[in-house]
Scaffold this motif. Structure first.
Motif, PDB file in Angstrom:
ATOM      1  N   UNK A  15       1.110  -1.088   0.067  1.00  0.00           N
ATOM      2  CA  UNK A  15       0.243  -0.105  -0.035  1.00  0.00           C
ATOM      3  C   UNK A  15       0.441   1.065  -0.307  1.00  0.00           C
ATOM      4  N   UNK A  16       1.928   0.926   0.862  1.00  0.00           N
ATOM      5  CA  UNK A  16       3.044   2.178   0.129  1.00  0.00           C
ATOM      6  C   UNK A  16       3.621   2.480  -0.322  1.00  0.00           C
ATOM      7  N   UNK A  17       4.072   1.314  -1.439  1.00  0.00           N
ATOM      8  CA  UNK A  17       4.200   1.842  -3.115  1.00  0.00           C
ATOM      9  C   UNK A  17       3.337   1.932  -3.581  1.00  0.00           C
ATOM     10  N   UNK A  18       2.057   1.709  -3.280  1.00  0.00           N
ATOM     11  CA  UNK A  18       0.847   2.154  -4.311  1.00  0.00           C
ATOM     12  C   UNK A  18       1.178   4.032  -4.754  1.00  0.00           C
ATOM     13  N   UNK A  19       0.836   4.347  -2.922  1.00  0.00           N
ATOM     14  CA  UNK A  19       1.057   5.531  -2.877  1.00  0.00           C
ATOM     15  C   UNK A  19       1.678   6.038  -3.044  1.00  0.00           C
ATOM     16  N   UNK A  20       3.116   6.049  -2.949  1.00  0.00           N
ATOM     17  CA  UNK A  20       4.097   6.337  -3.998  1.00  0.00           C
ATOM     18  C   UNK A  20       4.034   6.844  -5.824  1.00  0.00           C
ATOM     19  N   UNK A  21       3.416   5.552  -6.394  1.00  0.00           N
ATOM     20  CA  UNK A  21       2.745   5.474  -7.490  1.00  0.00           C
ATOM     21  C   UNK A  21       1.809   6.267  -7.812  1.00  0.00           C
ATOM     22  N   UNK A  22       0.891   5.863  -7.271  1.00  0.00           N
ATOM     23  CA  UNK A  22      -0.113   7.130  -7.845  1.00  0.00           C
ATOM     24  C   UNK A  22       0.674   9.132  -7.075  1.00  0.00           C
ATOM     25  N   UNK A  23       1.482   9.176  -6.537  1.00  0.00           N
ATOM     26  CA  UNK A  23       1.496  10.567  -6.671  1.00  0.00           C
ATOM     27  C   UNK A  23       2.386  10.958  -7.714  1.00  0.00           C
ATOM     28  N   UNK A  24       3.514   9.839  -7.482  1.00  0.00           N
ATOM     29  CA  UNK A  24       3.808  10.228  -9.184  1.00  0.00           C
ATOM     30  C   UNK A  24       3.306   9.859 -10.529  1.00  0.00           C
ATOM     31  N   UNK A  25       1.806   9.169 -10.726  1.00  0.00           N
ATOM     32  CA  UNK A  25       0.905   9.891 -11.583  1.00  0.00           C
ATOM     33  C   UNK A  25       0.367  11.185 -10.764  1.00  0.00           C
ATOM     34  N   UNK A  26       0.139  12.015 -10.063  1.00  0.00           N
ATOM     35  CA  UNK A  26      -0.224  12.721 -10.372  1.00  0.00           C
ATOM     36  C   UNK A  26       0.077  14.302 -11.044  1.00  0.00           C
TER      37      UNK A  26
END
Length: 95
Positions: A15-26
């Motif tokens: 979940x932490x990795x996913x949040x980092x990926x979402x931040x990159x997409x943002x």
């Protein structure tokens, strides 16, 4: 550490990795033109909603009894696979 604890830690790390990926997409969405930015922001909203569902599954896992744990874990695995596929699709469209 039990297998259950290890599994929960693994999901938390994902979940932490996913949040980092979402931040990159943002960040990529912010640099897009107006029409693309709107589409990308909508997709990010959907990803974040799925991430929240996954977080709730993790909480269910943490609070489940031993009897229900296997069933909840199976549901969490399916949710994670779906979420991973959605992230991959978003990543490919955000290039």
């Amino acid at each position: 550490m039990s297998n259950r604890d290890a599994y929960e830690q693994k999901l938390r790390a994902k979940l932490d990795e996913l949040q980092a990926e979402v931040e990159k997409l943002k960040a990529r969405a912010r640099s897009a033109d107006a029409d693309a930015r709107i589409d990308r922001e909508e997709e990010i909203d959907r990803l974040e909603a799925r991430r929240e569902e996954m977080r709730k599954k993790l909480e269910e896992l943490r609070h489940s009894g031993d009897e229900a744990w296997d069933d909840i874990r199976a549901g969490a695995e399916r949710a994670w696979e779906s979420l991973s596929e959605a992230i991959e699709k978003a990543r490919s469209r955000f290039k």
